[in-house]
Design an enzyme around this catalytic site. Structure first.
Site, PDB file in Angstrom:
ATOM      1  N   TYR A   4      -5.575  -2.364   9.862  1.00 47.51           N
ATOM      2  CA  TYR A   4      -4.752  -1.200  10.192  1.00 47.51           C
ATOM      3  C   TYR A   4      -5.304  -0.487  11.426  1.00 47.51           C
ATOM      4  O   TYR A   4      -4.554  -0.104  12.334  1.00 47.51           O
ATOM      5  CB  TYR A   4      -4.724  -0.243   8.996  1.00 47.51           C
ATOM      6  CG  TYR A   4      -4.150   1.125   9.312  1.00 47.51           C
ATOM      7  CD1 TYR A   4      -2.773   1.289   9.499  1.00 47.51           C
ATOM      8  CD2 TYR A   4      -4.974   2.240   9.429  1.00 47.51           C
ATOM      9  CE1 TYR A   4      -2.241   2.540   9.798  1.00 47.51           C
ATOM     10  CE2 TYR A   4      -4.454   3.489   9.719  1.00 47.51           C
ATOM     11  CZ  TYR A   4      -3.084   3.636   9.895  1.00 47.51           C
ATOM     12  OH  TYR A   4      -2.565   4.879  10.189  1.00 47.51           O
ATOM     13  N   HIS A   5      -6.609  -0.347  11.481  1.00 46.12           N
ATOM     14  CA  HIS A   5      -7.258   0.311  12.605  1.00 46.12           C
ATOM     15  C   HIS A   5      -7.044  -0.476  13.898  1.00 46.12           C
ATOM     16  O   HIS A   5      -6.703   0.092  14.943  1.00 46.12           O
ATOM     17  CB  HIS A   5      -8.752   0.456  12.314  1.00 46.12           C
ATOM     18  CG  HIS A   5      -9.519   1.194  13.361  1.00 46.12           C
ATOM     19  ND1 HIS A   5     -10.116   0.554  14.431  1.00 46.12           N
ATOM     20  CD2 HIS A   5      -9.783   2.506  13.526  1.00 46.12           C
ATOM     21  CE1 HIS A   5     -10.717   1.449  15.191  1.00 46.12           C
ATOM     22  NE2 HIS A   5     -10.536   2.635  14.672  1.00 46.12           N
TER      23      HIS A   5
END
Length: 270
Positions: free
Chosen positions: A141-142
């Site tokens: 996600y990052h």
């Protein structure tokens, strides 16, 4: 800040930031293609690796982490020098709102190098998949959101970019150095891993603060070039990171089902 500290190198001086900004304005949406290919690799790679033995890849991992560590260290030194110079000579507001970070001496090359680096940094996940390690949500996600937001923001030269990039360079310089040492077989204190996660939490909190300052100065009618859409997306991104890193910190170091120390921050590498 001494003049020597801000001396330009030849490659920095010759860098054409106008062409770089123009290219990003025309091509920033390609970041979505990179993100899609990244997700496809994760899904396909994990499926393929189910039937295979894991790869060790220690030497390539050391080289990869060391390369990113050196890149981040140089980026932190160069952008940090510029930001400290602006902060000390012109004040906090100028350091946040000045678009000179994108086209000024010293920093212009490293600003563009920063946003471009978010594409090859997706390669971090290659080692996790091929080594059959646990891939946590925070990791992918990052990677995806930083890539999309960095390319999206650079094209508009939004306020706060100097702070965002310099903080990230600083954290990554320590983080990738840690990964390189671990991959090389050095024993590194667990407290150092905790320190890295705490610096990341601090970075996310500072990102929220910078967004608030940009919004406040815009509302006051002061020159701080950004737009509400960017501020909203950036604030949501930093706030989500802040929550996820807090959760990771608790689970990794204090939770009942502790994650391995090598999963420090957003990756499991060992």
């Amino acid at each position: 800040m001494s003049v020597l500290a801000l001396q330009e190198y030849e490659f920095e001086r010759q860098f054409n930031e106008d062409e770089a900004i123009r290219w990003m304005q025309e091509n920033w949406k390609k970041s979505f293609l990179f993100a899609a290919l990244y997700v496809a690799f994760i899904l396909g790679g994990r499926h393929v690796m189910k039937q295979r033995e894991k790869f060790e890849l220690r030497k390539p991992l050391v080289l990869w982490s060391l390369t990113l560590a050196v890149f981040s260290i140089f980026g932190a030194i160069r952008t940090g020098s510029y930001m400290m110079h602006i902060l000390m000579t012109k004040g906090l507001q100028q350091s946040v709102c000045d678009q000179g970070f994108y086209n000024g001496p010293v920093s212009k090359f490293w600003a563009y190098a920063f946003v471009l680096s978010k594409a090859p940094e997706l390669g971090d996940t290659l080692f996790i998949v091929l080594r059959k390690q646990k891939l946590i949500f925070l990791h992918w996600y990052h990677h995806i959101t930083v890539l999309l937001y960095s390319w999206y923001s650079y094209k508009d030269m939004v306020a706060g970019g100097g702070w965002f990039m310099t903080m990230n360079y600083l954290v990554h310089s320590v983080m990738y150095s840690y990964y390189a040492l671990r991959a090389a077989g050095f024993k590194v204190s667990r407290k150092f891993a905790m320190f890295i996660t705490l610096t990341q939490i601090t970075q996310m909190l500072m990102g929220c603060v910078v967004n608030y300052l940009v919004y406040s100065w815009m509302q006051q009618g002061q020159e701080c070039p950004s737009h509400m859409q960017n501020i909203v997306w950036s604030s949501l991104m930093y706030l989500s990171y802040f929550v996820l890193f807090i959760q990771f910190f608790y689970e990794a170091y204090f939770g009942k089902s502790k994650l391995s120390a090598s999963a420090v921050t957003k990756k499991k590498r060992e």
